[in-house]
Design a protein around this motif. Structure first.
Motif: not given
Length: 506
Positions: A393-408
């Motif tokens: 899921y995009p970081t923009e809509v996931s404010p509590l989730a860890r960014r993907s190391d492969a694709d921030p």
């Protein structure tokens, strides 16, 4: 309503009022005789236990064995035949038939019984036997009226069939409909199964605040209240997430809570303002671990609670025995929209044009991630019939989730769907305090721009993260939607004992 229907409704109300008045007169007579609501009767068995132990016994067994029982419950049917009568008694487990004879009872009691009404609550003692038709019954030699019912039960129905009445008067629904009773029994079994499943894996069940100074853990509009003694505004919680993760910081590395959340949003077949959620968190795990755990939980639950890993829901069938599908948000959009190319949803302006072509309203503040999710919700979500995990899921809509190391641009997050409905949401938790603070600031900006569901800045939670939270994964599972699936219930109101309703007549 036609004139004929209005006349029938009026006649029905008048008849009901007449019956209530008659029953009140009976209750007054009982009061004059003494204790109208006795509380000294004790049963020693329920109907289901009797049927389980003696249902397959031959009639001759009861001739040789005097099985004496004390039963109690609501009289659901009565058939008077001169000096003998039959009655059906309903208790918490099911029904048992009573055989009532005038000469087997104390003098005058049989005449009293003939005046008792369907709906009254009785206590009976006697011995078991089987009728000529083979029905297990109690041959009664002691019979008491324990509670006089003043309102008649619905008649001329196989249960209570008016849907709104079932929700507003759940007590009548439970009296009249075995299907409804079984739905809520299964709900209890599902919740207990989840507890046993997590407890067996060393998770600790906890309770966190229902009233919070800052409503966090989800993007939703909260209910607001006021604490008079503390002179402060409080919110009914929209999620327990931030408190549960504080516990992980404190060293409770596997925690869960099954409890209510409250969101000041609309009513629908899928939404109720208060609903039950399971949330659980596990340190030294990532979102892949929780997808595996969820798949095991649901597959085993289908087998052990439902009795089959083939789940039938509203005319469709879902196979829980096969590995659950897994695809990213972007992959799912492309899969279900073969006319959309990847480059058209990888650029903000191009994605906006796709959304506008689909009739999706967009705000100026939406970034690419939010636009992608709008497209996903419009074109994909309702088509995810078989058990499916959607990831990245995009970081923009996931404010509590860890960014993907492969694709921030995306996060290590998943949602689980079945039957076109979201059942679970989980992710590898964001444990970078500085990143979390920045995302909170972005949420505050969105709230100031008019997004009522954007999150507040929770400084204490950021302080907790600054002490260090181990790598952690967490997940929430909607209990109500899960019960809907496992009971083939079309509406969330069918699985809530007392769902919220609009005012009668609206």
């Amino acid at each position: 309503m036609t004139d004929a229907n209005e006349t029938n409704a009026t006649d029905t109300r008048e008849e009901e009022h007449r019956l209530i008045a008659e029953r009140r007169r009976k209750l007054q007579a009982l009061r004059e005789q003494g204790a109208a609501f006795p509380n000294d009767f004790r049963r020693n068995v329920v109907a289901a236990e009797l049927h389980a132990e003696y249902g397959d016994k031959a009639p001759e067994f009861f001739d040789d064995n005097a099985i004496r029982v004390c039963v109690a419950g609501r009289m659901m049917a009565k058939r008077v035949m001169g000096k003998a009568s039959f009655a059906q008694l309903l208790d918490m487990s099911g029904r048992i038939q009573l055989f009532v004879q005038r000469d087997a009872l104390p003098e005058g009691r049989y005449q009293e019984f003939k005046g008792w009404d369907v709906g009254d609550i009785l206590g009976a003692e006697g011995v078991l036997f089987k009728t000529k038709t083979g029905e297990l019954s109690v041959k009664v030699d002691s019979l008491r009226l324990l509670t006089k019912s003043l309102r008649p039960l619905p008649e001329k129905y196989h249960g209570l069939t008016d849907t709104e009445a079932r929700y507003r008067q759940r007590y009548l629904d439970l009296i009249m409909n075995e299907v409804s009773r079984e739905v809520f029994r299964k709900r209890t079994r599902i919740v207990q199964y989840i507890r046993d499943f997590l407890n067996a894996r060393d998770f600790l069940e906890v309770e966190t605040p229902m009233m919070q100074a800052i409503p966090g853990g989800a993007a939703a509009r909260p209910f607001i209240t006021h604490h008079n003694a503390l002179e402060m505004q409080l919110f009914l919680r929209i999620a327990p997430e931030l408190y549960l993760k504080r516990l992980v910081v404190g060293g409770f590395e596997k925690v869960y809570e099954i409890n209510r959340n409250f969101r000041n949003e609309g009513l629908s077949t899928r939404h109720n303002p208060e609903f039950t959620m399971l949330e659980f968190y596990q340190a030294y795990a990532d979102y892949h671990d929780l997808m595996d755990l969820t798949e095991t939980l649901l597959r085993d639950m289908a087998r052990d609670i439902h009795g089959s890993q083939q789940i039938d829901y509203q005319g469709e069938s879902y196979d829980f025995s096969r590995p659950f599908a897994r695809m990213s948000v972007k992959e799912s959009i492309l899969h279900f929209n073969p006319d959309i190319s990847e480059d058209r949803i990888s650029d903000l302006e191009a994605a906006r044009k796709v959304a506008e072509g689909l009739g999706i309203p967009l705000k100026d503040s939406y970034g690419l991630g939010k636009v992608q999710i709008e497209i996903f919700e419009k074109t994909v979500e309702h088509r995810l019939k078989d058990p499916t995990f959607i990831t990245a899921y995009p970081t923009e809509v996931s404010p509590l989730a860890r960014r993907s190391d492969a694709d921030p641009f995306v996060t290590d997050r998943f949602e689980f769907f079945v039957g076109g409905r979201e059942i679970a949401n989980g992710f590898s938790e964001l444990n970078d305090a500085e990143d979390q603070a920045e995302r909170f600031r972005q949420q505050v900006q969105e709230k100031e721009a008019g997004d009522e569901e954007a999150m507040h800045f929770d400084a204490d939670y950021v302080a907790a993260l600054e002490h260090g939270m181990p790598p952690t994964a967490g997940e929430g599972i909607g209990i109500d939607r899960l019960v809907m699936l496992f009971t083939d219930s079309p509406s969330i109101r069918d699985v809530l004992l007392f769902p919220h309703m609009r005012k009668a007549g609206e």
